[in-house]
Design an enzyme around this catalytic site. Structure first.
Site, PDB file in Angstrom:
ATOM      1  N   LYS A 149      -3.241  -7.933   9.936  1.00 31.70           N
ATOM      2  CA  LYS A 149      -4.346  -7.735  10.303  1.00 31.70           C
ATOM      3  C   LYS A 149      -5.427  -7.338   9.223  1.00 31.70           C
ATOM      4  O   LYS A 149      -6.310  -7.720   9.628  1.00 31.70           O
ATOM      5  CB  LYS A 149      -4.891  -7.070  11.718  1.00 31.70           C
ATOM      6  CG  LYS A 149      -3.876  -5.175  11.351  1.00 31.70           C
ATOM      7  CD  LYS A 149      -4.233  -4.766  12.834  1.00 31.70           C
ATOM      8  CE  LYS A 149      -4.200  -3.216  12.587  1.00 31.70           C
ATOM      9  NZ  LYS A 149      -4.455  -2.101  13.779  1.00 31.70           N
ATOM     10  N   ARG A 156       0.981  -1.099   0.188  1.00 34.74           N
ATOM     11  CA  ARG A 156       0.056   0.232   0.230  1.00 34.74           C
ATOM     12  C   ARG A 156       0.632   1.348   0.156  1.00 34.74           C
ATOM     13  O   ARG A 156       2.309   1.367   0.520  1.00 34.74           O
ATOM     14  CB  ARG A 156      -1.102  -0.027   1.369  1.00 34.74           C
ATOM     15  CG  ARG A 156      -2.365  -1.150   1.239  1.00 34.74           C
ATOM     16  CD  ARG A 156      -2.354  -1.389   2.556  1.00 34.74           C
ATOM     17  NE  ARG A 156      -3.252  -0.060   2.729  1.00 34.74           N
ATOM     18  CZ  ARG A 156      -3.585   0.172   4.273  1.00 34.74           C
ATOM     19  NH1 ARG A 156      -3.182   0.113   5.197  1.00 34.74           N
ATOM     20  NH2 ARG A 156      -4.586   1.788   4.753  1.00 34.74           N
ATOM     21  N   ARG A 169     -11.760   7.714  10.909  1.00 33.75           N
ATOM     22  CA  ARG A 169     -10.564   7.461  10.114  1.00 33.75           C
ATOM     23  C   ARG A 169      -9.643   8.036   9.951  1.00 33.75           C
ATOM     24  O   ARG A 169      -9.547   8.803   9.911  1.00 33.75           O
ATOM     25  CB  ARG A 169     -11.485   6.514   8.543  1.00 33.75           C
ATOM     26  CG  ARG A 169     -12.075   5.012   9.579  1.00 33.75           C
ATOM     27  CD  ARG A 169     -12.741   4.437   8.083  1.00 33.75           C
ATOM     28  NE  ARG A 169     -11.424   4.198   7.530  1.00 33.75           N
ATOM     29  CZ  ARG A 169     -11.146   3.570   6.775  1.00 33.75           C
ATOM     30  NH1 ARG A 169     -12.360   2.979   5.127  1.00 33.75           N
ATOM     31  NH2 ARG A 169      -9.640   3.155   5.487  1.00 33.75           N
ATOM     32  N   GLY A 170      -8.594   6.901   8.501  1.00 35.09           N
ATOM     33  CA  GLY A 170      -7.022   7.904   7.939  1.00 35.09           C
ATOM     34  C   GLY A 170      -6.081   6.756   8.561  1.00 35.09           C
ATOM     35  O   GLY A 170      -5.914   6.452   9.314  1.00 35.09           O
ATOM     36  N   ASN A 171      -5.149   7.897   8.206  1.00 38.45           N
ATOM     37  CA  ASN A 171      -3.282   6.907   8.383  1.00 38.45           C
ATOM     38  C   ASN A 171      -3.012   7.682  10.098  1.00 38.45           C
ATOM     39  O   ASN A 171      -3.808   8.189  10.648  1.00 38.45           O
ATOM     40  CB  ASN A 171      -2.619   7.511   7.907  1.00 38.45           C
ATOM     41  CG  ASN A 171      -1.928   8.718   7.555  1.00 38.45           C
ATOM     42  OD1 ASN A 171      -2.219   9.644   8.268  1.00 38.45           O
ATOM     43  ND2 ASN A 171      -2.054   9.383   6.136  1.00 38.45           N
ATOM     44  N   VAL A 172      -1.938   6.450  10.433  1.00 36.54           N
ATOM     45  CA  VAL A 172      -1.769   7.408  11.994  1.00 36.54           C
ATOM     46  C   VAL A 172      -1.647   9.089  12.019  1.00 36.54           C
ATOM     47  O   VAL A 172      -2.270   9.371  12.935  1.00 36.54           O
ATOM     48  CB  VAL A 172      -0.258   6.632  12.027  1.00 36.54           C
ATOM     49  CG1 VAL A 172       0.112   7.061  13.340  1.00 36.54           C
ATOM     50  CG2 VAL A 172      -0.370   5.074  12.765  1.00 36.54           C
ATOM     51  N   SER A 182       0.363   4.372   1.861  1.00 35.39           N
ATOM     52  CA  SER A 182       0.231   4.618   3.114  1.00 35.39           C
ATOM     53  C   SER A 182       2.251   5.329   3.673  1.00 35.39           C
ATOM     54  O   SER A 182       2.813   3.941   3.333  1.00 35.39           O
ATOM     55  CB  SER A 182      -0.349   4.237   4.024  1.00 35.39           C
ATOM     56  OG  SER A 182       0.445   2.956   4.724  1.00 35.39           O
ATOM     57  N   THR A 196      -3.033  11.189  10.491  1.00 36.97           N
ATOM     58  CA  THR A 196      -4.073  12.205  10.221  1.00 36.97           C
ATOM     59  C   THR A 196      -4.905  11.861  11.992  1.00 36.97           C
ATOM     60  O   THR A 196      -5.153  13.129  12.600  1.00 36.97           O
ATOM     61  CB  THR A 196      -5.319  11.292   9.403  1.00 36.97           C
ATOM     62  OG1 THR A 196      -4.743  12.033   8.127  1.00 36.97           O
ATOM     63  CG2 THR A 196      -6.607  11.684   9.122  1.00 36.97           C
ATOM     64  N   ARG A 197      -4.674  11.004  12.451  1.00 39.19           N
ATOM     65  CA  ARG A 197      -5.741  10.724  14.124  1.00 39.19           C
ATOM     66  C   ARG A 197      -4.843  10.979  14.707  1.00 39.19           C
ATOM     67  O   ARG A 197      -5.460  11.606  15.273  1.00 39.19           O
ATOM     68  CB  ARG A 197      -5.639   8.466  13.661  1.00 39.19           C
ATOM     69  CG  ARG A 197      -6.377   8.258  12.725  1.00 39.19           C
ATOM     70  CD  ARG A 197      -7.482   6.588  13.094  1.00 39.19           C
ATOM     71  NE  ARG A 197      -6.341   6.269  12.317  1.00 39.19           N
ATOM     72  CZ  ARG A 197      -5.641   4.168  12.746  1.00 39.19           C
ATOM     73  NH1 ARG A 197      -6.522   3.532  13.551  1.00 39.19           N
ATOM     74  NH2 ARG A 197      -4.594   4.017  12.099  1.00 39.19           N
ATOM     75  N   THR A 243     -12.235   6.292  16.908  1.00 39.33           N
ATOM     76  CA  THR A 243     -12.277   4.711  16.509  1.00 39.33           C
ATOM     77  C   THR A 243     -12.998   4.489  15.953  1.00 39.33           C
ATOM     78  O   THR A 243     -14.196   4.439  15.737  1.00 39.33           O
ATOM     79  CB  THR A 243     -11.080   3.725  17.575  1.00 39.33           C
ATOM     80  OG1 THR A 243     -10.800   2.583  16.923  1.00 39.33           O
ATOM     81  CG2 THR A 243     -12.535   2.976  19.012  1.00 39.33           C
ATOM     82  N   CYS A 282     -15.115  -7.270   9.292  1.00 37.63           N
ATOM     83  CA  CYS A 282     -14.789  -5.927  10.223  1.00 37.63           C
ATOM     84  C   CYS A 282     -16.002  -5.544  10.323  1.00 37.63           C
ATOM     85  O   CYS A 282     -16.125  -4.910  11.662  1.00 37.63           O
ATOM     86  CB  CYS A 282     -14.817  -4.832   9.102  1.00 37.63           C
ATOM     87  SG  CYS A 282     -12.759  -4.448   9.288  1.00 37.63           S
ATOM     88  N   SER A 338     -12.782   0.592  15.642  1.00 35.96           N
ATOM     89  CA  SER A 338     -12.827  -0.600  15.695  1.00 35.96           C
ATOM     90  C   SER A 338     -13.861  -1.411  16.348  1.00 35.96           C
ATOM     91  O   SER A 338     -13.585  -0.606  17.630  1.00 35.96           O
ATOM     92  CB  SER A 338     -10.989  -0.732  15.740  1.00 35.96           C
ATOM     93  OG  SER A 338     -10.892  -2.367  16.526  1.00 35.96           O
ATOM     94  N   ARG A 345     -12.038  -2.801  19.124  1.00 30.28           N
ATOM     95  CA  ARG A 345     -11.693  -1.447  20.226  1.00 30.28           C
ATOM     96  C   ARG A 345     -12.944  -1.090  20.985  1.00 30.28           C
ATOM     97  O   ARG A 345     -12.868  -1.269  21.888  1.00 30.28           O
ATOM     98  CB  ARG A 345     -10.484  -0.629  20.061  1.00 30.28           C
ATOM     99  CG  ARG A 345      -9.195  -1.475  19.336  1.00 30.28           C
ATOM    100  CD  ARG A 345      -8.642   0.121  18.851  1.00 30.28           C
ATOM    101  NE  ARG A 345      -7.087  -0.625  18.138  1.00 30.28           N
ATOM    102  CZ  ARG A 345      -6.851   0.356  17.418  1.00 30.28           C
ATOM    103  NH1 ARG A 345      -6.928   0.225  16.193  1.00 30.28           N
ATOM    104  NH2 ARG A 345      -5.615  -0.703  17.133  1.00 30.28           N
TER     105      ARG A 345
END
Length: 302
Positions: free
Chosen positions: A81, A9, A147-150, A11, A152-153, A125, A240, A127, A130
């Protein structure tokens, strides 16, 4: 000179972990010409909805798997995962490098730990795994889909969109951001996702050249632990839309496997665990996981 193309990917985290992995191959085969193929997956393109609404984690791998089947790439590096229980026909998970820390972490804007967050604090989150576990220990918290990449969060947390977020520690470590974690969550509080912290390297079945190469960089203990966890996921038919968790470790000469399952709405949360002799094969490990998963799935009234 032999050529090896790996797919990943786009990212920042995917690139960091893929490049670290192929560096281990390059050290063993310095004359090998290694090339990178970056792929934008459906899961990467859809950022405005939870994965549970758009088809699950398989959305992060199917385009990458297609690049293997089409012969564009020789191997693909995934986060374990992200991989559904069933692979595309003709593909094989042949390598699992040594696992990073599988635990979840809390990152809070104020520096408060989970137990110290005020009632009504907003936790970011998407998830279900979680969310269910957080609500089990802090039912007064408010779960906010994010959501979003690390990066972004982390920014949304810093900007006050939410009061805290929960992430996989492995991702922070691989990005050099481990110090951003406020608290590493005990697995009794947040049992990790199936395969969390582990990479899975996929190839075409029957490609012996790639198989021989990957056999030199796989980590047997990680492979067996992830196989057990994936057995749980297969048995409960997890995706999911299913709050499912499983975490296996080696404890002395035993495999210690813990699992968790709830209904999609978060109800009927149940846990189970197994201790068994350390398995001799991935098939044996997966059978242990399937047995635990069958118990979780059948124990609907718990």
């Amino acid at each position: 000179m032999q050529r090896l193309v790996y797919a990943t990917r786009r990212s920042q985290l995917a690139l960091a972990q893929s490049r670290a992995f192929v560096a281990s191959i390059a050290r063993l085969e310095p004359l090998l010409a290694i090339e990178e193929l970056t792929v934008t997956t459906t899961g990467d393109r859809i950022q405005d909805r939870p994965l549970s609404e758009v088809g699950g984690k398989g959305l992060f791998v199917k385009e990458i798997e297609q690049s293997l089947l089409d012969g564009q790439a020789d191997l693909a590096v995934h986060s374990s995962k992200d991989i559904p229980g069933e692979l595309m026909p003709g593909l094989w998970l042949s390598c699992f490098p040594e696992r990073e820390d599988a635990r979840d972490v809390l990152v809070s804007r104020s520096g408060a730990r989970l137990a110290e967050l005020p009632s009504g604090a907003r936790i970011g989150t998407t998830s279900l795994r979680r969310s269910v576990q957080l609500k089990a220990v802090r039912p007064d918290l408010t779960i906010v889909p994010i959501r979003g990449n690390v990066d972004t969060r982390l920014k949304k947390c810093a900007d006050g969109v939410v009061d805290a977020i929960v992430l996989a520690r492995a991702g922070l470590v691989r990005l050099g951001l481990a110090d951003r974690a406020t608290e590493v969550l005990d697995v009794k509080v947040s049992l990790p996702a199936v395969g969390q912290g582990a990479l899975a390297v996929e190839q075409r079945a029957g490609d012996e050249r790639v198989a021989r190469l990957l056999a030199r960089v796989t980590h047997a203990e990680t492979a067996l632990a992830v196989a057990a966890e994936r057995g749980v996921m297969v048995a409960v038919e997890g995706d999911c839309q299913t709050p499912v968790a499983a975490y296996a470790v080696r404890s002395g000469g035993e495999l210690y496997l813990r699992g968790l399952l709830a209904e999609p709405d978060g109800s009927r949360l149940r846990r189970a665990e197994r201790r068994a002799a350390w398995p001799a094969s991935e098939a044996e490990a997966q059978a242990i996981g399937r047995d635990l998963g069958a118990e979780l799935k059948g124990n609907r009234g718990a």
